[in-house]
Write an enzyme that holds these catalytic residues in place. Structure first.
Site, PDB file in Angstrom:
ATOM      1  N   LYS A 293      30.578 -28.053  45.207  1.00 15.67           N
ATOM      2  CA  LYS A 293      29.917 -29.276  44.776  1.00 15.67           C
ATOM      3  C   LYS A 293      30.343 -29.607  43.345  1.00 15.67           C
ATOM      4  CE  LYS A 293      26.080 -28.317  47.905  1.00 15.67           C
ATOM      5  NZ  LYS A 293      26.385 -29.400  48.867  1.00 15.67           N
ATOM      6  N   THR A 294      31.360 -30.465  43.232  1.00 16.70           N
ATOM      7  CA  THR A 294      31.919 -30.815  41.933  1.00 16.70           C
ATOM      8  C   THR A 294      32.194 -32.312  41.867  1.00 16.70           C
ATOM      9  OG1 THR A 294      34.239 -30.568  42.574  1.00 16.70           O
ATOM     10  CG2 THR A 294      33.095 -28.567  41.846  1.00 16.70           C
ATOM     11  N   ALA A 295      32.392 -32.812  40.645  1.00 12.33           N
ATOM     12  CA  ALA A 295      32.777 -34.211  40.475  1.00 12.33           C
ATOM     13  C   ALA A 295      34.146 -34.470  41.104  1.00 12.33           C
ATOM     14  CB  ALA A 295      32.804 -34.568  38.993  1.00 12.33           C
ATOM     15  N   ALA A 296      35.016 -33.467  41.091  1.00  8.66           N
ATOM     16  CA  ALA A 296      36.335 -33.615  41.697  1.00  8.66           C
ATOM     17  C   ALA A 296      36.227 -33.810  43.207  1.00  8.66           C
ATOM     18  CB  ALA A 296      37.201 -32.396  41.388  1.00  8.66           C
TER      19      ALA A 296
ATOM     20  N   CYS B 208      37.919 -27.006  40.258  1.00 10.95           N
ATOM     21  CA  CYS B 208      37.002 -26.362  39.324  1.00 10.95           C
ATOM     22  C   CYS B 208      37.818 -25.861  38.129  1.00 10.95           C
ATOM     23  CB  CYS B 208      36.279 -25.196  39.989  1.00 10.95           C
ATOM     24  SG  CYS B 208      35.039 -24.414  38.927  1.00 10.95           S
TER      25      CYS B 208
ATOM     26  N   VAL C  13      13.478 -43.272  45.278  1.00  9.46           N
ATOM     27  CA  VAL C  13      13.068 -43.332  46.669  1.00  9.46           C
ATOM     28  C   VAL C  13      11.995 -42.281  46.922  1.00  9.46           C
ATOM     29  CG1 VAL C  13      13.824 -42.902  49.045  1.00  9.46           C
ATOM     30  CG2 VAL C  13      15.219 -44.310  47.519  1.00  9.46           C
TER      31      VAL C  13
ATOM     32  N   CYS D  16      29.157 -26.948  40.866  1.00  6.28           N
ATOM     33  CA  CYS D  16      30.346 -26.257  40.365  1.00  6.28           C
ATOM     34  C   CYS D  16      30.162 -24.745  40.371  1.00  6.28           C
ATOM     35  CB  CYS D  16      30.740 -26.722  38.969  1.00  6.28           C
ATOM     36  SG  CYS D  16      32.316 -26.005  38.429  1.00  6.28           S
TER      37      CYS D  16
ATOM     38  N   GLU E  35      17.919 -46.008  41.150  1.00  9.37           N
ATOM     39  CA  GLU E  35      18.138 -44.913  40.196  1.00  9.37           C
ATOM     40  C   GLU E  35      17.071 -45.007  39.102  1.00  9.37           C
ATOM     41  OE1 GLU E  35      18.650 -42.009  38.031  1.00  9.37           O
ATOM     42  OE2 GLU E  35      20.093 -42.085  39.690  1.00  9.37           O
TER      43      GLU E  35
END
Length: 446
Positions: A338-341, A374, A110, A194, A67
């Site tokens: 596409k979310t953190a959840a 969301c 990378v 999101c 990272e």
């Protein structure tokens, strides 16, 4: 902005020094050829969570995390920052403080994946060999794909975007300086982080303008490339009713392709009428950039599908060709928002399947059902909490109708979810609300 970024970075570095128990090896201290049991590519939500799960299990430095960034941002907070409810500093932690102490951090990125050789090459020229790999590189923001947008963001205070720490502070300033006229909010013709975020800022703006007495001289437009306002029917109906009530114009199948800030114009293509465009004047423009999997991933055809996303089995997140490779989060081609959840929902499944593969055991029955959430913030004290699965069916945690605006779900979004993220998810403890859903629905919930 540069001075603010320096302040945030300084604060994060001070926080790093306070984490005395952690001793990460810098890239300069590492060998040019590194070997590990598990390589985690990416230090975002998915990378941190999964590294935390396996670092203590495998032992010190058996997990390597690649990272390059010094700062980890809680990106779901960017909506609130744009509305003046939080600050950028509130969303930031030093990367050293969120990565697990038993993992080895390679502060690099990378440059090439070589899955047939079980290795990656970093930008600094190091080779990292792995037994197993988790790809968690997120999405790439492509502001440059909209002609004139980067120039407008740099020069026009009326053009803003909540999706990058570089620009998010512009949004609230643009709201404060807005004197009336057309305010345009866009959704690009690509997957995004999101899917509700491009319109959350619009609802906050609308309420802000009412509060400051400028709503009557404002014309709010939502221009989306999609054919619907939201992909789940239940919540789409609620949002359309909300827009009707608040006098917000919704324009479907329109995609932003050019910004001419000198003349205050935004150019959209009609996706259902190839070659035809419409030019709209703006006094405020919130642009959601086109997004994609990062170039380094998409150029590795062995790992990706035709669209450039990591090609994984949607039920267990294992790569379809390389059984020692898994993916998590936004960079994968699983057909969910596409979310953190979604990442939280994937964590528990990947943990079980990856552990089984590592041990040479049969794969478990656990499956990812596409769960994602969301929190559709609709103002300064209200929220519609959308939760759903792969089939677009509501998968709600609470035993009440989450399709209605509520203060309680807004409070969760603003006050509870950040702590759950920092102290639960990134430490590998939070795997989504499934167990609570079963309890609250007396065992009858999915």
């Amino acid at each position: 902005m540069k001075s603010l970024d320096r302040c945030i970075l300084h604060a994060c570095r001070l926080h790093t020094l306070s984490v005395q128990s952690r001793s990460f090896a810098s890239t300069s201290e590492l060998r040019k050829n590194i070997k590990c049991d598990l390589l985690v590519v990416g230090g975002g939500a998915g990378g941190c969570a999964m590294a935390a799960k396996f670092a203590s299990k495998l032992g010190k430095n058996k997990v390597v995390i690649v990272e390059p960034k010094d700062v980890h941002y809680y990106q779901p907070m960017f909506t609130l920052i744009g509305g003046g409810m939080k600050t950028l500093a509130d969303s930031a932690r030093s990367m050293a403080s969120v990565l697990p102490s038993k993992a080895q951090w390679v502060k690099d990125e990378v440059a090439q994946f070589s899955p047939k050789l079980n290795s990656v090459t970093t930008k600094n020229g190091d080779t990292i060999e792995y037994n197993f790999m988790l790809v968690a590189v997120g999405l790439q923001l492509n502001y440059d794909k909209v002609k004139g947008l980067e120039d407008a963001l740099a020069k026009d205070p009326r053009v803003c975007s909540n999706f990058s720490p570089q620009y998010v502070d512009k949004t609230f300033k643009a709201l404060q300086n807005f004197q009336g006229g057309p305010a345009i909010f866009t959704f690009p013709n690509t997957p995004v982080k999101c899917a509700g975020a491009p319109q959350k800022v619009m609802y906050i703006t609308e309420e802000f303008l009412r509060k400051v007495g400028k709503r009557d001289v404002s014309d709010i437009k939502y221009c989306t490339s999609l054919g619907v306002i939201f992909g789940v029917k239940k919540y789409a109906a609620a949002l359309l009713e909300l827009c009707k009530k608040r006098g917000i114009e919704v324009n479907l199948r329109q995609n932003l392709i050019k910004v001419k800030h000198e003349t205050s114009e935004a150019v959209f293509e009609y996706l259902d009428k190839p070659g035809e465009t419409i030019t709209l004047k703006y006094s405020l423009l919130h642009a959601t950039p086109p997004m994609s999997a990062p170039d380094v991933l998409s150029k590795c055809s062995d790992l990706t599908d035709k669209a450039g996303y990591l090609d994984v089995n949607k039920t267990n997140l294992q790569h379809v060709k390389f059984p020692n490779v898994f993916g998590i989060g936004d960079c994968t081609n699983v057909p969910t928002s596409k979310t953190a959840a979604a990442v939280a929902g994937q964590c528990g499944v990947i943990k079980k399947h990856l552990a089984a593969v590592m041990a040479g055991k049969p794969l478990p029955s656990a499956e990812y059902d596409g769960y994602t959430s969301c929190p559709l913030v609709t103002g300064y004290s209200s929220c519609i909490l959308a939760e759903f699965d792969y089939d677009g069916q509501p998968l709600e945690t609470f035993p009440f109708n989450q399709g209605k605006e509520r203060w309680s779900t807004f409070f969760m979004k603003k006050a509870i979810m950040p702590d759950l993220y920092w102290h639960g998810m990134l430490n590998g403890y939070w795997e989504g609300p499934k167990i609570f859903r079963k309890i609250l629905h007396f065992g009858m919930g999915k």
